[in-house]
Design an enzyme around this catalytic site. Sequence first.
Site, PDB file in Angstrom:
ATOM      1  N   HIS A 107      55.695  62.126  64.536  1.00 42.89           N
ATOM      2  CA  HIS A 107      54.475  62.545  63.854  1.00 42.89           C
ATOM      3  C   HIS A 107      54.072  61.523  62.799  1.00 42.89           C
ATOM      4  O   HIS A 107      54.871  60.706  62.351  1.00 42.89           O
ATOM      5  CB  HIS A 107      54.687  63.904  63.167  1.00 42.89           C
ATOM      6  CG  HIS A 107      55.698  63.855  62.060  1.00 42.89           C
ATOM      7  ND1 HIS A 107      57.058  63.780  62.292  1.00 42.89           N
ATOM      8  CD2 HIS A 107      55.549  63.857  60.708  1.00 42.89           C
ATOM      9  CE1 HIS A 107      57.705  63.751  61.140  1.00 42.89           C
ATOM     10  NE2 HIS A 107      56.814  63.773  60.161  1.00 42.89           N
ATOM     11  N   ASP A 109      52.553  61.768  58.973  1.00 45.01           N
ATOM     12  CA  ASP A 109      52.508  62.816  57.952  1.00 45.01           C
ATOM     13  C   ASP A 109      51.088  63.310  57.696  1.00 45.01           C
ATOM     14  O   ASP A 109      50.155  62.518  57.486  1.00 45.01           O
ATOM     15  CB  ASP A 109      53.090  62.299  56.634  1.00 45.01           C
ATOM     16  CG  ASP A 109      54.610  62.301  56.632  1.00 45.01           C
ATOM     17  OD1 ASP A 109      55.207  62.982  57.495  1.00 45.01           O
ATOM     18  OD2 ASP A 109      55.202  61.633  55.758  1.00 45.01           O
ATOM     19  N   HIS A 257      56.868  58.718  62.726  1.00 42.33           N
ATOM     20  CA  HIS A 257      58.309  58.761  62.506  1.00 42.33           C
ATOM     21  C   HIS A 257      58.884  60.090  62.964  1.00 42.33           C
ATOM     22  O   HIS A 257      58.157  61.054  63.237  1.00 42.33           O
ATOM     23  CB  HIS A 257      58.652  58.494  61.040  1.00 42.33           C
ATOM     24  CG  HIS A 257      58.067  59.488  60.079  1.00 42.33           C
ATOM     25  ND1 HIS A 257      56.757  59.447  59.656  1.00 42.33           N
ATOM     26  CD2 HIS A 257      58.621  60.558  59.444  1.00 42.33           C
ATOM     27  CE1 HIS A 257      56.520  60.421  58.810  1.00 42.33           C
ATOM     28  NE2 HIS A 257      57.636  61.128  58.664  1.00 42.33           N
ATOM     29  N   ARG A 273      60.409  64.028  48.755  1.00 46.60           N
ATOM     30  CA  ARG A 273      59.312  63.200  49.258  1.00 46.60           C
ATOM     31  C   ARG A 273      58.070  63.315  48.389  1.00 46.60           C
ATOM     32  O   ARG A 273      57.607  64.416  48.077  1.00 46.60           O
ATOM     33  CB  ARG A 273      58.934  63.606  50.697  1.00 46.60           C
ATOM     34  CG  ARG A 273      57.969  62.622  51.364  1.00 46.60           C
ATOM     35  CD  ARG A 273      57.489  63.135  52.707  1.00 46.60           C
ATOM     36  NE  ARG A 273      56.412  64.094  52.572  1.00 46.60           N
ATOM     37  CZ  ARG A 273      55.977  64.882  53.546  1.00 46.60           C
ATOM     38  NH1 ARG A 273      56.545  64.828  54.743  1.00 46.60           N
ATOM     39  NH2 ARG A 273      54.985  65.731  53.343  1.00 46.60           N
TER      40      ARG A 273
END
Length: 305
Positions: A107, A109, A257, A273
């Site tokens: 995907h 983000d 990723h 994150r």
Amino acid sequence: MSKLAIHPLGFAAGAEVTGLDLRQPLAAVDHGAIRDAWLRHLVLVFPDQDLTPEQQITFARNFGDLDGHASQAPSTLHPDHQEILVLTNKQVGGKPSGTHNSGRNWHTDLSYTERPAKGALLSCKEKPPVGGDTMWANLYLAYETLSPAIRALLERLEAIHDVTLIKGIEQRDPALVADMKRRNPAVVHPVVRVHPETGRKSLLIGQRIRGFVGMSDEESQSLLSLLNTHATSPEFVYRHRWSVGDLVMWDNRCTCHVALADFDQTKPRVMYRCSLEGEQKTGRIVAPAAAGNRTSMLQAVAAVS
């Protein structure tokens, strides 16, 4: 004199940045070198950086505004710092966390929002003894190595990105999943995008795409399978083996990723994150009435395109 050093880690993506203490203010010369390396290598690894949440946030802001996480459930955010999404397989409030199996399919983000992230910075706080790796794919190379005929087709296509296609979402708390769906109706994005800083074209694909506007289910799934298999070929991928203290920063505008489940799930894996807000909206929301069914979704979007 700056002690910054940059060492490539892979051909397609990845470089290690050493010689800096990210707890300290970033000098202008180092900021410029990091930005240039980021655009060149797409994924930067800063090892041995023991950052507090405040220090991670401060460093991240050198590269853009931080995403406000309106797309995420509040329970998945750091209790004192809403700029940080906590990715953990530890229980929260006696239940599996809302991020215990996040990132398990390829995907980009926040592609399921109107404004995908510009980039992200992920700090490793705890990791299992073995495994728990993350892989990134270079979507510049994925686009550039397709035939001219396929590239011409993709230039005209749009894809429907759907939060319900997050792998393992059905294993999460139903109330949290309902909240995610409410916050994130399906959106349409162009399949080919132009990087706002480098001017290079790349793909915006992955495993959270429902289909392509104007195509049947069968056509969509065949083409999507071809593109995802091609884009994640080993020669386009950098695989990172985490160490506690690693901070990894990636360009979300030209990569996708996946977080691998290649570890003992009873062992803790905790990551913090920060996401950089996308420069502009590139997507549009699919009509809610069409979002419940794949075929009706494709037809409804095609009708208004």
